[in-house]
Write an enzyme that holds these catalytic residues in place. Sequence first.
Site, PDB file in Angstrom:
ATOM      1  N   LYS A 197      10.803  29.237 -27.374  1.00 19.40           N
ATOM      2  CA  LYS A 197      11.096  28.163 -26.344  1.00 19.40           C
ATOM      3  C   LYS A 197       9.686  27.156 -27.996  1.00 19.40           C
ATOM      4  CE  LYS A 197      14.261  26.745 -24.003  1.00 19.40           C
ATOM      5  NZ  LYS A 197      15.381  25.881 -24.453  1.00 19.40           N
ATOM      6  N   ASP A 231      30.414  25.468 -24.355  1.00 19.89           N
ATOM      7  CA  ASP A 231      29.873  26.715 -23.871  1.00 19.89           C
ATOM      8  C   ASP A 231      30.205  27.810 -24.269  1.00 19.89           C
ATOM      9  OD1 ASP A 231      27.907  25.853 -20.987  1.00 19.89           O
ATOM     10  OD2 ASP A 231      28.891  28.306 -21.111  1.00 19.89           O
ATOM     11  N   THR A 272      18.171  24.910 -11.166  1.00 18.08           N
ATOM     12  CA  THR A 272      20.123  25.432 -12.113  1.00 18.08           C
ATOM     13  C   THR A 272      19.991  26.127 -11.844  1.00 18.08           C
ATOM     14  OG1 THR A 272      18.843  25.383 -14.175  1.00 18.08           O
ATOM     15  CG2 THR A 272      19.278  23.498 -13.799  1.00 18.08           C
ATOM     16  N   ASP A 307      29.694  30.476 -29.674  1.00 15.40           N
ATOM     17  CA  ASP A 307      28.284  31.099 -29.079  1.00 15.40           C
ATOM     18  C   ASP A 307      27.761  30.253 -30.294  1.00 15.40           C
ATOM     19  OD1 ASP A 307      25.855  33.118 -28.914  1.00 15.40           O
ATOM     20  OD2 ASP A 307      27.145  35.293 -28.710  1.00 15.40           O
ATOM     21  N   VAL A 308      26.090  29.795 -29.698  1.00 14.28           N
ATOM     22  CA  VAL A 308      25.524  29.522 -30.635  1.00 14.28           C
ATOM     23  C   VAL A 308      24.841  30.121 -31.466  1.00 14.28           C
ATOM     24  CG1 VAL A 308      25.531  27.049 -29.710  1.00 14.28           C
ATOM     25  CG2 VAL A 308      23.871  28.987 -28.902  1.00 14.28           C
ATOM     26  N   TYR A 316      10.981  34.362 -23.594  1.00 14.87           N
ATOM     27  CA  TYR A 316      11.526  32.701 -23.413  1.00 14.87           C
ATOM     28  C   TYR A 316      10.506  31.689 -23.883  1.00 14.87           C
ATOM     29  CZ  TYR A 316      13.049  29.228 -21.086  1.00 14.87           C
ATOM     30  OH  TYR A 316      13.369  27.677 -20.422  1.00 14.87           O
TER      31      TYR A 316
HETATM   32  N1  LIG Z   1      16.480  24.772 -15.402  1.00 15.27           N
HETATM   33  C1  LIG Z   1      15.389  24.659 -15.535  1.00 15.27           C
HETATM   34  O1  LIG Z   1      14.125  24.652 -14.789  1.00 15.27           O
HETATM   35  C2  LIG Z   1      14.354  24.815 -17.557  1.00 15.27           C
HETATM   36  C3  LIG Z   1      13.758  24.098 -17.744  1.00 15.27           C
HETATM   37  C4  LIG Z   1      12.961  24.233 -18.939  1.00 15.27           C
HETATM   38  C5  LIG Z   1      14.525  24.510 -20.157  1.00 15.27           C
HETATM   39  N2  LIG Z   1      14.993  24.220 -19.639  1.00 15.27           N
HETATM   40  C6  LIG Z   1      16.414  25.038 -21.195  1.00 15.27           C
HETATM   41  O2  LIG Z   1      17.194  24.272 -20.087  1.00 15.27           O
HETATM   42  C7  LIG Z   1      18.385  24.884 -21.505  1.00 15.27           C
HETATM   43  C8  LIG Z   1      19.657  24.231 -20.280  1.00 15.27           C
HETATM   44  O3  LIG Z   1      19.498  25.773 -18.842  1.00 15.27           O
HETATM   45  P1  LIG Z   1      19.769  25.539 -17.953  1.00 15.27           P
HETATM   46  O4  LIG Z   1      18.679  25.303 -16.298  1.00 15.27           O
HETATM   47  O5  LIG Z   1      21.441  24.258 -17.084  1.00 15.27           O
HETATM   48  O6  LIG Z   1      21.051  26.709 -17.164  1.00 15.27           O
HETATM   49  P2  LIG Z   1      21.979  27.230 -16.886  1.00 15.27           P
HETATM   50  O7  LIG Z   1      21.739  28.720 -16.845  1.00 15.27           O
HETATM   51  O8  LIG Z   1      22.565  26.171 -16.052  1.00 15.27           O
HETATM   52  O9  LIG Z   1      23.366  26.752 -18.143  1.00 15.27           O
HETATM   53  C9  LIG Z   1      23.160  27.799 -19.303  1.00 15.27           C
HETATM   54  C10 LIG Z   1      24.467  26.909 -19.939  1.00 15.27           C
HETATM   55  O10 LIG Z   1      24.493  27.596 -21.197  1.00 15.27           O
HETATM   56  C11 LIG Z   1      25.748  28.642 -21.985  1.00 15.27           C
HETATM   57  N3  LIG Z   1      25.226  29.304 -22.588  1.00 15.27           N
HETATM   58  C12 LIG Z   1      24.311  30.389 -22.503  1.00 15.27           C
HETATM   59  N4  LIG Z   1      24.450  31.298 -24.250  1.00 15.27           N
HETATM   60  C13 LIG Z   1      25.239  30.538 -24.607  1.00 15.27           C
HETATM   61  C14 LIG Z   1      25.721  30.915 -25.981  1.00 15.27           C
HETATM   62  N5  LIG Z   1      24.977  31.734 -27.205  1.00 15.27           N
HETATM   63  N6  LIG Z   1      26.583  29.550 -26.356  1.00 15.27           N
HETATM   64  C15 LIG Z   1      26.824  28.915 -26.000  1.00 15.27           C
HETATM   65  N7  LIG Z   1      26.069  28.146 -25.193  1.00 15.27           N
HETATM   66  C16 LIG Z   1      25.831  29.549 -24.358  1.00 15.27           C
HETATM   67  C17 LIG Z   1      25.796  29.091 -20.317  1.00 15.27           C
HETATM   68  O11 LIG Z   1      26.944  29.632 -20.794  1.00 15.27           O
HETATM   69  C18 LIG Z   1      25.756  28.193 -19.518  1.00 15.27           C
HETATM   70  O12 LIG Z   1      26.595  27.097 -19.239  1.00 15.27           O
HETATM   71  C19 LIG Z   1      18.631  25.793 -22.117  1.00 15.27           C
HETATM   72  O13 LIG Z   1      17.955  25.784 -23.311  1.00 15.27           O
HETATM   73  C20 LIG Z   1      16.598  25.770 -20.818  1.00 15.27           C
HETATM   74  O14 LIG Z   1      16.308  27.115 -21.665  1.00 15.27           O
HETATM   75  C21 LIG Z   1      15.506  24.945 -18.319  1.00 15.27           C
END
Ligand SMILES: NC(=O)c1ccc[n+]([C@@H]2O[C@H](COP(=O)([O-])OP(=O)(O)OC[C@H]3O[C@@H](n4cnc5c(N)ncnc54)[C@H](O)[C@@H]3O)[C@@H](O)[C@H]2O)c1
Length: 291
Positions: free
Chosen positions: A159, A39, A190, A62-63, A155
């Site tokens: 995606k 993370d 989340t 940072d990815v 976004y």
């Molecule tokens: N929650 C949803 O409804 C949903 C739906 C579709 C897709 N997604 C995708 O699922 C994935 C996770 O989402 P989530 O809802 O768990 O989000 P979240 O915000 O709860 O968790 C995301 C995590 O990624 C970390 N992060 C952010 N930028 C970063 C970086 N540059 N390098 C490393 N880590 C980084 C953050 O610190 C966080 O811990 C994301 O790719 C999101 O786009 C989520």
Amino acid sequence: MTTLPLAGRVALVTGAGNGIGLAIARVLAERGARVALNDLDLEAAARAAQTLGEAHLSVRADVSSEADVEAMVGEVRDAFGRIDILVNNAGVGDGGVPTLDQSLAVFERTLAIHVNGTFLMSRAVAAGMARQGGGAIINLGSIAGELGIPVRTAYSVAKAGISMMTRVLACEWARFGIRVNAVAPGYVRTRLVEGLITSGRLDARRIAARTPLGRMGQPEEIARVVAFLASQEASYVTGAIVPVDGGYTAFGGPFDASGAFSGYDAAAPAKEGDSGPPRRTGHDPREGDGS
Ligand SMILES: NC(=O)c1ccc[n+]([C@@H]2O[C@H](COP(=O)([O-])OP(=O)(O)OC[C@H]3O[C@@H](n4cnc5c(N)ncnc54)[C@H](O)[C@@H]3O)[C@@H](O)[C@H]2O)c1
């Protein structure tokens, strides 16, 4: 004694400090994998790794940074000797700002994390996977990458880019034994989605009504599909974008998906001799909307 499906495998999950990434790390660990939890927020990753037990590792990067990514992949290889599974989960929202008001900085940062991050991470692990005879990469897409959702331009574009990268890399790296797939979640409750709800940019009741299964998803429901794609059970699956969305992208009806206005009342008591579908209530979907 049964062997766990991911026993002996090493997984690297990005953005694993919270939400879906944490659930993915947990499910992969439960199935026998040793997991490196990445993370940007190292404290969150460390807390998450601790909950999984001593076999696991937390790593900051940072990815979207090439240097961070290369260093992290080296660190995980030094610690675990190999990487068999990569889950590109790290992600951010784009603020849900109307496109006319969106800044180039936010647009570029959103793409940098999702698209550049997925590219950099995948490139960094692929040669090692090829040398080992294969591996599995699972990307986090979204319904936003498949459908046009207003005010989510950055976004959604990010995606959609991840979906196409999934297909391209699957075709390019099949010869190395690397399978590349994506899951495309619907709305999952989340931190990311909670923020949209509390700021009034997302209406939880409307999401439920737009979803055939009538509710948002849970992080574990995404994680279990990721674990399947990571396992040998999915040995003939590559280049797939698997919707995990409660039917959201399958639904095209001109009415409420939850059934309230679908014309049938599933709760209506069946009359004696009734063998057909539940009774009609209001609008009949068979009447259509003339389109
Ligand atoms: N929650 C949803 O409804 C949903 C739906 C579709 C897709 N997604 C995708 O699922 C994935 C996770 O989402 P989530 O809802 O768990 O989000 P979240 O915000 O709860 O968790 C995301 C995590 O990624 C970390 N992060 C952010 N930028 C970063 C970086 N540059 N390098 C490393 N880590 C980084 C953050 O610190 C966080 O811990 C994301 O790719 C999101 O786009 C989520």
